[in-house]
Structures are given as C-alpha cells and as structure tokens.
Design a protein around this motif. Structure first.
Motif, short mmCIF file in Angstrom:
data_model
loop_
_atom_site.label_atom_id
_atom_site.label_comp_id
_atom_site.label_asym_id
_atom_site.label_seq_id
_atom_site.Cartn_x
_atom_site.Cartn_y
_atom_site.Cartn_z
N ALA A 23 -0.46 -1.50 -8.02
CA ALA A 23 0.07 -1.66 -6.68
C ALA A 23 0.41 -0.28 -6.11
O ALA A 23 1.14 0.49 -6.74
N ALA A 24 -0.12 0.01 -4.94
CA ALA A 24 0.15 1.28 -4.27
C ALA A 24 1.25 1.09 -3.23
O ALA A 24 1.26 0.09 -2.51
N SER A 25 2.13 2.07 -3.15
CA SER A 25 3.29 1.93 -2.26
C SER A 25 2.98 2.21 -0.81
O SER A 25 3.74 1.85 0.06
N GLU A 26 1.85 2.88 -0.54
CA GLU A 26 1.56 3.23 0.83
C GLU A 26 0.11 2.95 1.17
O GLU A 26 -0.77 3.04 0.31
N ARG A 27 -0.12 2.68 2.44
CA ARG A 27 -1.50 2.45 2.89
C ARG A 27 -2.26 3.75 3.06
O ARG A 27 -3.43 3.75 3.40
N THR A 28 -1.60 4.85 2.78
CA THR A 28 -2.28 6.15 2.81
C THR A 28 -3.52 6.12 1.92
O THR A 28 -4.50 6.79 2.19
N PHE A 29 -3.44 5.32 0.86
CA PHE A 29 -4.54 5.29 -0.09
C PHE A 29 -5.78 4.63 0.45
O PHE A 29 -6.80 4.58 -0.23
N SER A 30 -5.75 4.14 1.69
CA SER A 30 -6.94 3.54 2.27
C SER A 30 -8.06 4.57 2.44
O SER A 30 -9.21 4.21 2.58
N ASN A 74 -7.42 -4.92 0.03
CA ASN A 74 -6.86 -4.10 1.10
C ASN A 74 -5.58 -4.70 1.67
O ASN A 74 -4.70 -3.96 2.11
N VAL A 75 -5.48 -6.00 1.69
CA VAL A 75 -4.30 -6.65 2.26
C VAL A 75 -3.09 -6.43 1.35
O VAL A 75 -1.99 -6.13 1.81
N LYS A 76 -3.30 -6.58 0.06
CA LYS A 76 -2.20 -6.44 -0.90
C LYS A 76 -1.99 -5.00 -1.33
O LYS A 76 -1.05 -4.72 -2.08
N ASN A 77 -2.88 -4.09 -0.89
CA ASN A 77 -2.77 -2.67 -1.29
C ASN A 77 -2.76 -2.53 -2.81
O ASN A 77 -1.98 -1.74 -3.37
N THR A 78 -3.61 -3.29 -3.45
CA THR A 78 -3.63 -3.35 -4.91
C THR A 78 -5.04 -3.19 -5.44
O THR A 78 -6.00 -3.72 -4.86
N MET A 79 -5.15 -2.44 -6.53
CA MET A 79 -6.42 -2.25 -7.22
C MET A 79 -6.37 -3.03 -8.53
O MET A 79 -5.29 -3.18 -9.12
N TYR A 80 -7.51 -3.50 -8.98
CA TYR A 80 -7.57 -4.31 -10.19
C TYR A 80 -8.61 -3.75 -11.16
O TYR A 80 -9.57 -3.09 -10.76
N LEU A 81 -8.42 -4.07 -12.42
CA LEU A 81 -9.43 -3.80 -13.44
C LEU A 81 -9.56 -5.05 -14.28
O LEU A 81 -8.65 -5.38 -15.05
#
Length: 124
Positions: A23-30, A74-81
């Motif tokens: 989980a990323a804290s900011e949408r900057t990571f977009s 993108n909605v949850k600002n989360t990456m998965y593996l």
C-alpha cells in the motif's frame, strides 16, 4: 511522508500460493515504477518483479517467470505480487520499492523508497 507498507507474508507449503500487497501512502506513485525485491538469509537482495504504475508494463526475474504475477490497483493505490507454485528457495523477506526509473529497479536493484518488508517462508 511517503510510505510503502507490505502485507500478506506468511508460512506456506511448497506448491502453495500467497499474495503480497504493498500500500502506497500517496498518489505520487502514479508516475513511478514500483517493484518487489527479496532477501534470503545470508544472501544479497535480489530483484523479483517490477511494474510501471502508469501503463502496467512489467518485468520479472527469470527465477519467478511463469509463477509470480505483479499487478496494481490504481483506485486502492496498492501493488500486488501473486506468488504461485512456491518453492523453498522463494523463502525470503520481500520488500516493496518505488522509483521514478524502471531501469533503476530492474537493472541496478535499487530504488528511492522502500517498505519494511514481509517474511515469506516456504516449507518443503
């Protein structure tokens, strides 16, 4: 402060599956590339997989191709593996990372931002 928080690690038998989340804290990571690394006891940190947040382009280490899948929400600002067909040699602490440059993650094995890691243990 920018934060990356991993979750989903645990103990699984060989052949099993786990899904890690970051989980990323900011949408900057977009506009960033994000990736997964792992470090087993006594070994160096190694690249596992990476994804461009903007277009979903991904890259994998040879050791996990066909077994692991990286994705992002993108909605949850989360990456998965998603990790399938796990092997004992996949046992490691898995770290989430983010950097403006995909190449830095994939080639240099480094990044600007790091999570604290989540432990994955695969028993034989």
């Amino acid at each position: 402060q920018v934060q990356l928080v991993e979750s989903g690690g645990g103990l699984v038998q060989a052949g099993g599956s786990l899904r890690l989340s970051c989980a990323a804290s900011e949408r900057t990571f977009s506009t960033y590339a994000m990736g997964w690394f792992r470090q087993a006891p006594g070994k160096e940190r190694e690249f596992v997989a990476a994804i461009m947040w903007s277009n979903g382009m991904s890259s994998y280490a040879d050791s996990v191709k066909g077994r692991f899948t990286i994705s992002r929400d993108n909605v949850k600002n989360t990456m998965y593996l998603q990790m399938n067909s796990l092997k004992p040699e996949d046992t490691a602490v898995y770290y989430c990372a983010a950097d403006r440059r995909l190449g830095r993650i994939v080639v240099v094995n480094d990044a600007d931002y790091w999570g604290k890691g989540t432990l994955v243990t695969v028993s034989s």
